[in-house]
Scaffold this motif. Structure first.
Motif, PDB file in Angstrom:
ATOM      1  N   THR A 130       0.831  -1.211   0.000  1.00  0.00           N
ATOM      2  CA  THR A 130       0.000   0.000   0.000  1.00  0.00           C
ATOM      3  C   THR A 130       0.861   1.256   0.000  1.00  0.00           C
ATOM      4  O   THR A 130       0.576   2.215  -0.728  1.00  0.00           O
ATOM      5  N   CYS A 131       1.927   1.250   0.822  1.00  0.00           N
ATOM      6  CA  CYS A 131       2.836   2.404   0.885  1.00  0.00           C
ATOM      7  C   CYS A 131       3.494   2.665  -0.473  1.00  0.00           C
ATOM      8  O   CYS A 131       3.590   3.813  -0.916  1.00  0.00           O
ATOM      9  N   PHE A 132       3.946   1.605  -1.115  1.00  0.00           N
ATOM     10  CA  PHE A 132       4.604   1.765  -2.420  1.00  0.00           C
ATOM     11  C   PHE A 132       3.629   2.284  -3.476  1.00  0.00           C
ATOM     12  O   PHE A 132       3.965   3.179  -4.258  1.00  0.00           O
ATOM     13  N   GLU A 133       2.438   1.726  -3.499  1.00  0.00           N
ATOM     14  CA  GLU A 133       1.452   2.162  -4.501  1.00  0.00           C
ATOM     15  C   GLU A 133       1.030   3.608  -4.258  1.00  0.00           C
ATOM     16  O   GLU A 133       0.778   4.359  -5.210  1.00  0.00           O
ATOM     17  N   LYS A 134       0.992   4.010  -2.995  1.00  0.00           N
ATOM     18  CA  LYS A 134       0.640   5.394  -2.675  1.00  0.00           C
ATOM     19  C   LYS A 134       1.725   6.353  -3.156  1.00  0.00           C
ATOM     20  O   LYS A 134       1.428   7.404  -3.739  1.00  0.00           O
ATOM     21  N   GLU A 146       7.161  -8.712  -7.492  1.00  0.00           N
ATOM     22  CA  GLU A 146       8.134  -9.791  -7.320  1.00  0.00           C
ATOM     23  C   GLU A 146       9.402  -9.267  -6.648  1.00  0.00           C
ATOM     24  O   GLU A 146      10.007  -9.942  -5.810  1.00  0.00           O
ATOM     25  N   THR A 147       9.798  -8.061  -7.010  1.00  0.00           N
ATOM     26  CA  THR A 147      10.986  -7.450  -6.399  1.00  0.00           C
ATOM     27  C   THR A 147      10.760  -7.195  -4.917  1.00  0.00           C
ATOM     28  O   THR A 147      11.647  -7.459  -4.083  1.00  0.00           O
ATOM     29  N   LEU A 148       9.587  -6.683  -4.575  1.00  0.00           N
ATOM     30  CA  LEU A 148       9.254  -6.469  -3.169  1.00  0.00           C
ATOM     31  C   LEU A 148       9.321  -7.770  -2.385  1.00  0.00           C
ATOM     32  O   LEU A 148       9.867  -7.822  -1.281  1.00  0.00           O
ATOM     33  N   ALA A 149       8.733  -8.827  -2.949  1.00  0.00           N
ATOM     34  CA  ALA A 149       8.740 -10.135  -2.285  1.00  0.00           C
ATOM     35  C   ALA A 149      10.174 -10.645  -2.120  1.00  0.00           C
ATOM     36  O   ALA A 149      10.521 -11.244  -1.096  1.00  0.00           O
ATOM     37  N   MET A 150      11.019 -10.380  -3.118  1.00  0.00           N
ATOM     38  CA  MET A 150      12.416 -10.813  -3.062  1.00  0.00           C
ATOM     39  C   MET A 150      13.162 -10.094  -1.942  1.00  0.00           C
ATOM     40  O   MET A 150      13.955 -10.701  -1.218  1.00  0.00           O
ATOM     41  N   SER A 159      10.265  -4.938   6.895  1.00  0.00           N
ATOM     42  CA  SER A 159       9.392  -4.008   6.174  1.00  0.00           C
ATOM     43  C   SER A 159       9.693  -2.552   6.533  1.00  0.00           C
ATOM     44  O   SER A 159       9.599  -1.669   5.678  1.00  0.00           O
ATOM     45  N   VAL A 160      10.071  -2.304   7.804  1.00  0.00           N
ATOM     46  CA  VAL A 160      10.371  -0.912   8.203  1.00  0.00           C
ATOM     47  C   VAL A 160      11.602  -0.380   7.478  1.00  0.00           C
ATOM     48  O   VAL A 160      11.688   0.806   7.155  1.00  0.00           O
ATOM     49  N   ILE A 161      12.568  -1.259   7.211  1.00  0.00           N
ATOM     50  CA  ILE A 161      13.773  -0.848   6.486  1.00  0.00           C
ATOM     51  C   ILE A 161      13.443  -0.563   5.026  1.00  0.00           C
ATOM     52  O   ILE A 161      13.944   0.402   4.426  1.00  0.00           O
ATOM     53  N   ILE A 162      12.570  -1.389   4.440  1.00  0.00           N
ATOM     54  CA  ILE A 162      12.168  -1.160   3.048  1.00  0.00           C
ATOM     55  C   ILE A 162      11.405   0.161   2.940  1.00  0.00           C
ATOM     56  O   ILE A 162      11.594   0.923   1.989  1.00  0.00           O
ATOM     57  N   PHE A 177      12.533   1.461  -8.539  1.00  0.00           N
ATOM     58  CA  PHE A 177      12.926   0.262  -7.798  1.00  0.00           C
ATOM     59  C   PHE A 177      14.431   0.014  -7.857  1.00  0.00           C
ATOM     60  O   PHE A 177      15.011  -0.510  -6.908  1.00  0.00           O
ATOM     61  N   ARG A 178      15.056   0.395  -8.945  1.00  0.00           N
ATOM     62  CA  ARG A 178      16.502   0.192  -9.053  1.00  0.00           C
ATOM     63  C   ARG A 178      17.241   1.019  -8.007  1.00  0.00           C
ATOM     64  O   ARG A 178      18.196   0.539  -7.378  1.00  0.00           O
ATOM     65  N   TYR A 179      16.786   2.249  -7.816  1.00  0.00           N
ATOM     66  CA  TYR A 179      17.430   3.124  -6.830  1.00  0.00           C
ATOM     67  C   TYR A 179      17.193   2.610  -5.415  1.00  0.00           C
ATOM     68  O   TYR A 179      18.102   2.591  -4.579  1.00  0.00           O
ATOM     69  N   ILE A 180      15.955   2.174  -5.128  1.00  0.00           N
ATOM     70  CA  ILE A 180      15.626   1.636  -3.806  1.00  0.00           C
ATOM     71  C   ILE A 180      16.433   0.371  -3.540  1.00  0.00           C
ATOM     72  O   ILE A 180      16.936   0.155  -2.434  1.00  0.00           O
TER      73      ILE A 180
END
Length: 233
Positions: A130-134, A146-150, A159-162, A177-180
């Motif tokens: 939800t945070c990412f989509e927002k 898939e990257t998030l799950a990885m 999750s707090v670090i992500i 996503f590449r930068y993150i």
């Protein structure tokens, strides 16, 4: 009178896990079976390792035949066992063992903990998506999901670090996503696993950027990079 009180005190106590009282229903035990097991435990702790159905039923509101049937079912269902043995003199004896009960109770406890962890993990994952989509202002693509799950399952990032890496990308104006992934890679390489560690690392990084920034002569040019504490709520 005093001797009666002394006899009462000498009855002693029995030690049982509180979780047995709270979870016996989930072990598919009813109240009669629970009390029967508690009486067996009480006899065992007092040294009577093989109480008779008569002794057990005398403490309950069930008949001897009902007690016999209940004991048979508890053995059949694997809550108690009858163990054969021999004394040093070669005399054969039998005794009850409630080890199977404790093992089933431990299994239930571990299963409940695992279920609770999985529910908590699923809630964290849902909140993370939800945070990412927002922040991205759109639904995530299958590749991004898939990257998030990885990051969570393979790289074991909390999750707090992500979320912290997402905020860093937002503040840097590089929302991709590449930068993150690069941020998370650098943090993992530097042993950063908590918010406080990430916070300290971010402050040092910005301070380094400020110190390395060339000084310009223009009077209207800012003399330093403004600090933004992106981990603060």
């Amino acid at each position: 009178m005093k001797s009666n009180i002394l006899s009462w005190l000498q009855e002693g106590n029995i030690t049982i896990p509180a979780v047995l009282l709270s979870e016996y229903k989930n072990l598919n035990l009813n109240e009669f079976e629970l009390v029967l097991l508690l009486n067996i435990i009480a006899f065992l702790e007092k040294g009577n390792e093989f109480p008779t159905p008569e002794e057990l039923s005398s403490r309950m509101t069930i008949s001897i035949s009902e007690c016999n049937e209940m004991l048979r079912k508890l053995i059949q269902r694997g809550y108690i066992e009858i163990i054969d043995g021999h004394t040093n003199d070669g005399i054969r004896f039998e005794k009850y063992s409630v080890q199977a009960l404790w093992e089933r109770l431990i299994d239930l406890f571990l299963m409940n903990n695992k279920t609770n962890r999985e529910i908590s993990k699923q809630a964290d994952e849902t909140d993370l998506y939800t945070c990412f989509e927002k922040e991205f202002g759109r639904p995530l693509s299958p590749f991004e999901c898939e990257t998030l799950a990885m990051w969570m399952d393979d790289d074991h990032h909390e999750s707090v670090i992500i979320k912290a890496a997402l905020k860093e990308a937002v503040m840097s104006g590089k929302l991709n996503f590449r930068y993150i992934d690069r941020i998370l890679f650098e943090w993992k390489k530097n042993g950063i696993k908590t918010i406080e560690q990430a916070k300290t690392h971010g402050q040092k990084f910005r301070q380094k950027q400020t110190n390395n920034r060339p000084v310009k002569d223009e009077p209207n040019q800012a003399s330093s990079v403004p600090f933004y504490n992106w981990l603060e709520q």
